[in-house]
Design a protein around this motif. Structure first.
Motif, short mmCIF file in Angstrom:
data_model
loop_
_atom_site.label_atom_id
_atom_site.label_comp_id
_atom_site.label_asym_id
_atom_site.label_seq_id
_atom_site.Cartn_x
_atom_site.Cartn_y
_atom_site.Cartn_z
N LEU A 184 0.83 -1.21 0.00
CA LEU A 184 0.00 0.00 0.00
C LEU A 184 0.87 1.26 0.00
O LEU A 184 0.57 2.23 -0.71
CB LEU A 184 -0.92 0.00 1.22
N VAL A 185 1.96 1.25 0.77
CA VAL A 185 2.88 2.39 0.77
C VAL A 185 3.43 2.62 -0.64
O VAL A 185 3.48 3.77 -1.11
CB VAL A 185 4.03 2.16 1.77
N SER A 216 -10.99 -4.48 0.69
CA SER A 216 -10.18 -3.85 1.74
C SER A 216 -8.70 -4.14 1.52
O SER A 216 -8.33 -5.14 0.91
CB SER A 216 -10.62 -4.36 3.11
N LYS A 217 -7.86 -3.19 2.00
CA LYS A 217 -6.38 -3.32 1.97
C LYS A 217 -5.88 -3.90 0.65
O LYS A 217 -5.16 -4.89 0.61
CB LYS A 217 -5.89 -4.14 3.17
N SER A 218 -6.21 -3.23 -0.45
CA SER A 218 -5.86 -3.76 -1.76
C SER A 218 -5.24 -2.70 -2.65
O SER A 218 -5.46 -1.50 -2.48
CB SER A 218 -7.10 -4.34 -2.46
N VAL A 219 -4.47 -3.18 -3.62
CA VAL A 219 -3.95 -2.36 -4.71
C VAL A 219 -4.49 -2.96 -6.00
O VAL A 219 -4.38 -4.17 -6.22
CB VAL A 219 -2.40 -2.35 -4.73
N VAL A 220 -5.08 -2.13 -6.85
CA VAL A 220 -5.83 -2.62 -8.01
C VAL A 220 -5.41 -1.89 -9.27
O VAL A 220 -5.13 -0.68 -9.25
CB VAL A 220 -7.35 -2.46 -7.77
N LEU A 221 -5.35 -2.61 -10.36
CA LEU A 221 -5.15 -2.04 -11.70
C LEU A 221 -6.34 -2.37 -12.57
O LEU A 221 -6.74 -3.53 -12.68
CB LEU A 221 -3.88 -2.61 -12.34
N ILE A 222 -6.90 -1.34 -13.20
CA ILE A 222 -7.97 -1.51 -14.20
C ILE A 222 -7.43 -1.01 -15.54
O ILE A 222 -6.88 0.09 -15.62
CB ILE A 222 -9.24 -0.73 -13.82
N GLN A 223 -7.60 -1.79 -16.60
CA GLN A 223 -7.19 -1.36 -17.92
C GLN A 223 -8.36 -1.45 -18.89
O GLN A 223 -9.11 -2.43 -18.92
CB GLN A 223 -6.04 -2.21 -18.43
N LEU A 224 -8.49 -0.36 -19.67
CA LEU A 224 -9.55 -0.24 -20.67
C LEU A 224 -8.93 -0.11 -22.04
O LEU A 224 -8.05 0.74 -22.25
CB LEU A 224 -10.42 0.97 -20.36
N LYS A 225 -9.40 -0.92 -22.98
CA LYS A 225 -8.86 -0.87 -24.35
C LYS A 225 -10.00 -0.60 -25.34
O LYS A 225 -11.12 -1.08 -25.15
CB LYS A 225 -8.17 -2.19 -24.70
#
Length: 509
Positions: free
Chosen positions: A340-341, A500-509
């Motif tokens: 998260l940091v 909760s307590k997550s890092v997420v990547l969303i990609q749109l094409k």
């Protein structure tokens, strides 16, 4: 309901207690600022087991290697497209005399590492070994010159040895040592932490010293002055004042900021912590935005055309060392909290891409917030490694300005924004990185992508069952990069839930 417009900043407004509907509006049509790939840079110092045992084991080692470089580490670094690597320090840089690290290894004199553990090193990893490593993994080199205990002549000759094509004693020496062509080294630091371990200098004296060293560092394309320690704004003021009208000598000014849960005497455990320490750590790391704002404001006073970039060449978490390890080796584990940091800081750097031109997390292997840990023949990829693997999509992409409205994560009497975000576009692909700082609750989020039409959507996630989850040797990793199912946008909006307590990547094409 609280509401705020943010075009380039990370955080959302804090202070009201009413819960809000989390929303993110992307201004894709206003994208114009490139996110330098060097923001995703790393740092390798002669400290503990970073170089010896972490990166370099020698070509006679039983550990699989490529000309002495650990094969597993080389492959891991190539996977995340590491763009720039800083060396040889750190504090070590201002005790390092480069001529001791060239020529036949058996003839090289040893050095006592007075800053880190008092160990004796044999100088088997020097200029050629470092620059050959950079070529092997496909990364730019960033070299810190010795200002603290060195000389202008020593620094000038090192630049010449590495970069010059001219007929000269230094190019002849390089060729004698097996390198016919010069290396293409762009980035050069003029000293390190000159306010502390690099000489304990005043900012006024360092400003003069920088001008002298930079004047003789011919062949150094991008020269980086030693900047401030955290909130020392006077250092920035004085150094910028000393170098005004001389900015052809300076292309960057550094900044160092470490995230400590408590203080330098009691830093806290890397793995054994409660929610209070989780909250305090994330709150403190978010102050990176404040530092960028305030230091860059001073810089622009003397450099209104924004020619000098801010270089955050040391950042990351700093905890108490792991029990039973050498206190001078700064070896610490790496948990979901560190992921998260990393995500928060990289989002801040992305959103400030007009100012921040490079950043280097400390450090690459076995030291502080390392992306890789090694132990004998074993290697572990930490949660922070997976964040860099996730975020590599932002390298040299164009930053997308955004409006972010979000709820706060509250702990006891304090609160911080629950969501951190940044976004970019490259080759028609929109990449959105998001952090949910709340370790207890998921956060619903509506992302407005405007009139843009995207037919393909994908997601990735880094999380764990517990705040303190980490990856350890000989055990199944607990924190990794996984696929995340995301619903397709409807009417220009993408609705999703951030666990909760997550890092997420969303990609749109």
């Amino acid at each position: 309901m609280k509401q705020v417009t943010l075009l380039v900043l990370l955080t959302c407004f804090m202070g009201l207690n009413a819960q809000v509907d989390n929303s993110l509006f992307l201004h894709i049509d206003k994208s114009k600022t490139k996110i330098n790939k060097e923001i995703y840079g790393h740092f390798a110092e002669h400290l503990g087991r970073c170089i010896y045992g972490g990166i370099f084991v020698g070509d006679t080692s039983s550990i699989p290697n490529i000309n002495g470089y650990r094969k597993d580490v080389v492959e891991a670094l190539k996977e995340i497209h590491i763009p720039v690597l800083r060396w040889p320090g750190g504090c070590f840089a201002d005790t390092y005399h480069w001529k001791d690290g060239i020529g036949p290894r058996e003839d090289r004199p040893s050095i006592v590492n007075v800053f880190w553990g008092g160990v004796t090193e044999d100088n088997s990893f020097g200029t050629h070994e470092f620059l050959d490593l950079c070529e092997l993994i496909g990364t730019e080199a960033y070299i810190s010159l010795n200002v603290g205990s060195g000389s202008v002549q020593e620094a000038s000759e090192w630049v010449e040895y590495i970069t010059s094509e001219n007929i000269s004693p230094m190019t002849d020496l390089r060729k004698e040592n097996g390198r016919e062509d010069p290396w293409n080294v762009k980035f050069w630091g003029i000293g390190n932490e000159s306010w502390g371990c690099g000489g304990d200098l005043s900012p006024e004296y360092y400003g003069d010293l920088f001008r002298r060293y930079a004047s003789y560092a011919r062949g150094a394309e991008y020269k980086i002055a030693c900047g401030a320690n955290s909130f020392d704004y006077d250092w920035t003021e004085q150094v910028m004042n000393k170098t005004k009208n001389k900015q052809h000598l300076m292309q960057g000014l550094s900044l160092h900021y470490y995230t400590l849960p408590y203080n330098w005497k009691k830093k806290g455990s890397a793995t054994n912590f409660d929610e209070k320490e989780w909250f305090v750590t994330l709150k403190k790391t978010m102050r990176m935005q404040e530092l960028i704002d305030n230091h860059s404001r001073i810089m622009r006073k003397y450099d209104p055309n924004n020619k000098v970039g801010l270089i955050v060449d040391e950042w990351g978490t700093w905890y108490d060392v792991e029990e039973g390890t050498n206190p001078g080796f700064l070896y610490q584990q790496n948990t979901l909290r560190d992921a998260l940091v990393a995500g928060i800081n990289l989002n801040i750097f992305n959103n400030n891409a007009e100012t921040v031109k490079m950043a280097n997390i400390a450090q690459v292997v076995n030291v502080l917030q390392a992306i890789i840990l090694t132990e004998g023949k074993e290697m572990v990829l930490t949660p922070t490694y997976h964040v860099f693997n996730m975020y590599k999509v932002h390298q040299d992409a164009t930053m997308i300005p955004m409006d972010l409205v979000c709820d706060n994560y509250k702990f006891e009497e304090e609160e911080i924004p629950a969501i951190s975000a940044s976004a970019s576009i490259k080759d028609g692909v929109v990449s959105i990185t998001l952090c949910n700082l709340n370790p207890n609750e998921s956060e619903d989020l509506s992302i407005n992508i405007g009139d843009s039409k995207y037919s393909d959507i994908s997601g990735k996630i880094i999380t764990g069952d517990k705040m303190g989850d980490y990856n350890d040797f000989g055990k199944e990793p607990k924190v990794v990069l996984n696929d995340l199912k995301v619903k397709s946008p409807k009417n220009g909006k993408l609705n999703m839930t951030l666990p909760s307590k997550s890092v997420v990547l969303i990609q749109l094409k």
